[in-house]
Design a protein around this motif. Structure first.
Motif, PDB file in Angstrom:
ATOM      1  N   THR A 225       0.656  -1.472  -0.296  1.00 12.47           N
ATOM      2  CA  THR A 225       0.320   0.803  -0.196  1.00 12.47           C
ATOM      3  C   THR A 225       0.719   1.376   0.061  1.00 12.47           C
ATOM      4  N   PHE A 226       1.540   1.468   0.307  1.00 15.19           N
ATOM      5  CA  PHE A 226       2.302   2.608   1.516  1.00 15.19           C
ATOM      6  C   PHE A 226       3.689   2.383   0.111  1.00 15.19           C
ATOM      7  N   GLU A 449      -2.980   9.097  -3.968  1.00 14.92           N
ATOM      8  CA  GLU A 449      -3.249   9.733  -3.597  1.00 14.92           C
ATOM      9  C   GLU A 449      -4.073   9.558  -2.512  1.00 14.92           C
ATOM     10  N   ALA A 450      -4.659   8.658  -2.007  1.00 12.37           N
ATOM     11  CA  ALA A 450      -5.231   7.716  -0.455  1.00 12.37           C
ATOM     12  C   ALA A 450      -4.417   7.135   0.024  1.00 12.37           C
ATOM     13  N   ALA A 451      -3.077   7.099  -0.257  1.00 11.34           N
ATOM     14  CA  ALA A 451      -1.600   6.439  -0.136  1.00 11.34           C
ATOM     15  C   ALA A 451      -1.135   8.460   0.620  1.00 11.34           C
ATOM     16  N   ALA A 454      -2.475   9.507   3.343  1.00 11.21           N
ATOM     17  CA  ALA A 454      -2.604   8.791   5.005  1.00 11.21           C
ATOM     18  C   ALA A 454      -1.419   8.942   5.014  1.00 11.21           C
ATOM     19  N   ARG A 455      -0.563   8.675   3.966  1.00 10.31           N
ATOM     20  CA  ARG A 455       0.671   9.265   4.870  1.00 10.31           C
ATOM     21  C   ARG A 455       1.109  10.764   5.836  1.00 10.31           C
ATOM     22  N   GLN A 460       1.388  13.792  10.583  1.00  6.06           N
ATOM     23  CA  GLN A 460       0.804  14.960  11.763  1.00  6.06           C
ATOM     24  C   GLN A 460       0.841  14.635  13.006  1.00  6.06           C
ATOM     25  N   GLY A 461       0.757  12.798  12.797  1.00  9.25           N
ATOM     26  CA  GLY A 461       0.820  12.620  14.645  1.00  9.25           C
ATOM     27  C   GLY A 461       2.217  11.924  15.027  1.00  9.25           C
TER      28      GLY A 461
END
Length: 577
Positions: A225-226, A449-451, A454-455, A460-461
């Protein structure tokens, strides 16, 4: 064997200096005589009438004036049916048969033929008399496990050949002739089931080299995925000792969407290699339900073996990988660990008294590493078939320092960087691939774009987490705290994977796309909580529910039931409700 004999003029560790009388060539094989024992070596540099050779064995006992016999042949491997399921050393000696002959302790100067000569193979011809063929063309097939092993025109033959004679369908040993060909100049030659090829020369008997664009599904979520790997691409897994490099390689080898797996243990510690040798025959192949070893080949050189043999093992492995690629198969080559291969290069370079580069590695380290990884790739064969070699190498930088020369040289040629983190390993977040330091240039199984979104949440976390270490949880706003909890949730339920659970250990591309889309809705949802304790309690419950979801088969009714529960939980705390 050749009658060309030289004399030893110097011995330095595994390096010999030999004065020769007739021409020799780079990478030529020679044998140093020590009584009744002959020690295999390779020419690595020529100066005037002296050649410098690296010996693949312990050189104790060799003296100045001793004889060295040059063979006139390059360091080569045998290519033919019977390679799969085998365990070889770096010189392609079959270790099980070597153990039968020598016992627990291998004797110096003992070399066996890689393939059994008395075994018969069921040959089926694929050409007829009068056909015209070229190097790499298929003359027939023999069954090897679940594959049809192609018997091909030797890769080094140039030009076109007419088939004068081809064997009928039947059983033949490796050295029996199965075809007789005539070149354009009228020269006739026999073809057997086995051929030899020099390990440091790439096999290029194909029509076209293609760009790797198709994702290779490893069924490891954080990778596919990433930080995806392309079929025919190259990737590296650097990380400190104990971070899980070897385990991750074994997981990839079991679940990756490839036909054949070649494991090159080029300098790993003996304990890890023994573990690999014990576990692979016991592992069930998800594709066939049989032993994983039936489509696996292991090249075994531990860190306690001579450095020259360690250096040769990666070339032996990649040559065999190219051979199976010529059959239109997809091959995964796992090199573990390339750092110790580079250390072998450094030791040989030091004995050659070459000008050292950074950290005493040879100045040409970059080009050697690049040449190895570039032997992978996707090719179109002359018959229109597609084959590939995907190369994955682990790097073991001291202290996990990714700035050291081997890691940096590797990063310049690979398309994906899966950096393992000591911090994540200590936290038992496996696979311990760092989600903020890794990268990939290849397309994945989910939209980019979705990956990327999520990154962003993960980054940010992490920023909120670093801030909380300074100001504390009480100094953090509820909005930032929710961002931190979302990042931790994504990490716990998607980036981490239970390698010991029969369902969660391997997630196919279709399921990854489905699950990631559902998680995206949760991450994008504007959630509202009265306080941080309520937010923490909600995400703890949601995390456990999602982990239970990961452990259920997708076609199980329980899968849809748990998904509905998750949707309801999120809806109850959504700010839009």
């Amino acid at each position: 064997m050749s009658n060309h004999v030289g004399q030893i003029t110097g011995v330095s560790g595994n390096l010999l200096r030999v004065r020769f009388h007739e021409p020799v060539v780079q990478n030529e094989v020679a044998y140093a005589h020590l009584g009744e024992v002959t020690l295999k070596s390779e020419v690595i540099r020529i100066r005037g009438d002296e050649a410098e050779l690296q010996v693949f064995e312990d050189t104790r006992g060799l003296q100045i004036g001793g004889e060295v016999e040059f063979t006139g042949e390059l360091l080569a491997v045998e290519l033919g049916p019977g390679l799969l399921t085998q365990v070889f050393d770096g010189l392609q000696n079959p270790l099980p048969r070597l153990a039968e002959q020598c016992g627990f302790f291998l004797q110096r100067g003992t070399y066996l033929q890689a393939l059994e000569r008395d075994k018969e193979w069921a040959f089926t011809p694929a050409v007829k008399v009068g056909d015209t063929v070229t190097a790499g063309a298929t003359l027939g097939t023999v069954p090897e496990g679940i594959f049809k092993h192609r018997i091909m025109v030797p890769f080094g033959w140039r030009g076109k050949f007419e088939v004068l004679e081809v064997a009928e369908a039947g059983n033949y040993t490796l050295d029996e002739s199965i075809a007789r060909l005539k070149s354009e100049t009228g020269r006739e030659a026999q073809v057997t089931l086995v051929q030899r090829w020099p390990v440091k020369v790439p096999i290029q008997a194909y029509a076209e080299r293609l760009r790797p664009t198709e994702p290779l599904t490893t069924k490891v979520r954080i990778i596919d995925t990433f930080y995806p790997v392309a079929r025919g691409g190259a990737y590296c897994i650097p990380g400190p000792f104990g971070a899980g490099k070897t385990v991750l390689q074994q997981i990839i080898s079991r679940h990756a969407d490839v036909d054949i797996v070649i494991v090159a243990a080029c300098g790993e510690r003996a304990g890890e290699v023994v573990e690999t040798l014990r576990e692979f025959p016991e592992l069930e192949d998800p594709r066939t339900g049989r032993s994983l070893m039936e489509r696996t080949l292991i090249i075994c050189n531990t860190s306690s073996m001579p450095v020259a043999a360690r250096e040769a093992s990666v070339y032996t492995a990649v040559t065999i990988a190219e051979y199976y690629r010529q059959m239109g198969l997809h091959v995964m080559l796992l090199a573990d660990s390339t750092s110790r291969w580079a250390q072998a290069l450094r030791e040989v370079s030091g004995r050659l008294e070459e000008i050292p580069g950074e950290e005493a590695f040879p100045a040409y380290l970059e080009s050697v590493i690049a040449a190895f990884y570039e032997r992978g790739g996707v090719v179109r064969l002359h018959d229109g078939g597609i084959g590939s070699v995907t190369i994955g190498g682990t790097v073991s930088p001291a202290g996990g320092n990714f700035e050291e020369p081997v890691t940096q040289s590797t990063l310049k040629v690979v398309g994906a960087f899966l950096g393992l983190s000591r911090e994540r390993s200590d936290q038992r977040r496996y696979p311990a691939i760092h989600p903020l330091e890794s990268w990939s240039k290849y397309p994945g199984v989910v939209p980019e774009e979705a990956a990327r979104r999520a990154r962003t949440i993960l980054r940010q976390g992490n920023e909120v987490n670093q801030m909380m270490k300074v100001v504390g949880e009480e100094g953090t706003s509820i909005e930032d705290f929710v961002v931190y909890l979302k990042a931790e949730y994504l990490d716990a339920v998607y980036l981490q994977q239970d390698a010991f659970h029969e369902v969660d250990a391997a997630t196919g591309a279709e399921r990854q796309s489905y699950v990631f889309e559902r998680l995206g809705h949760i991450l994008d949802a504007p959630l509202k909580f009265p306080d941080k304790d309520a937010a923490r309690a909600f995400f703890q419950q949601l995390t456990q529910t999602t982990k239970d979801w990961n452990r259920v088969l997708q076609d199980d009714p329980e899968f849809a039931k748990i998904e509905q529960t998750m949707t309801k939980m999120v809806a109850e705390v959504s700010a839009d409700e």
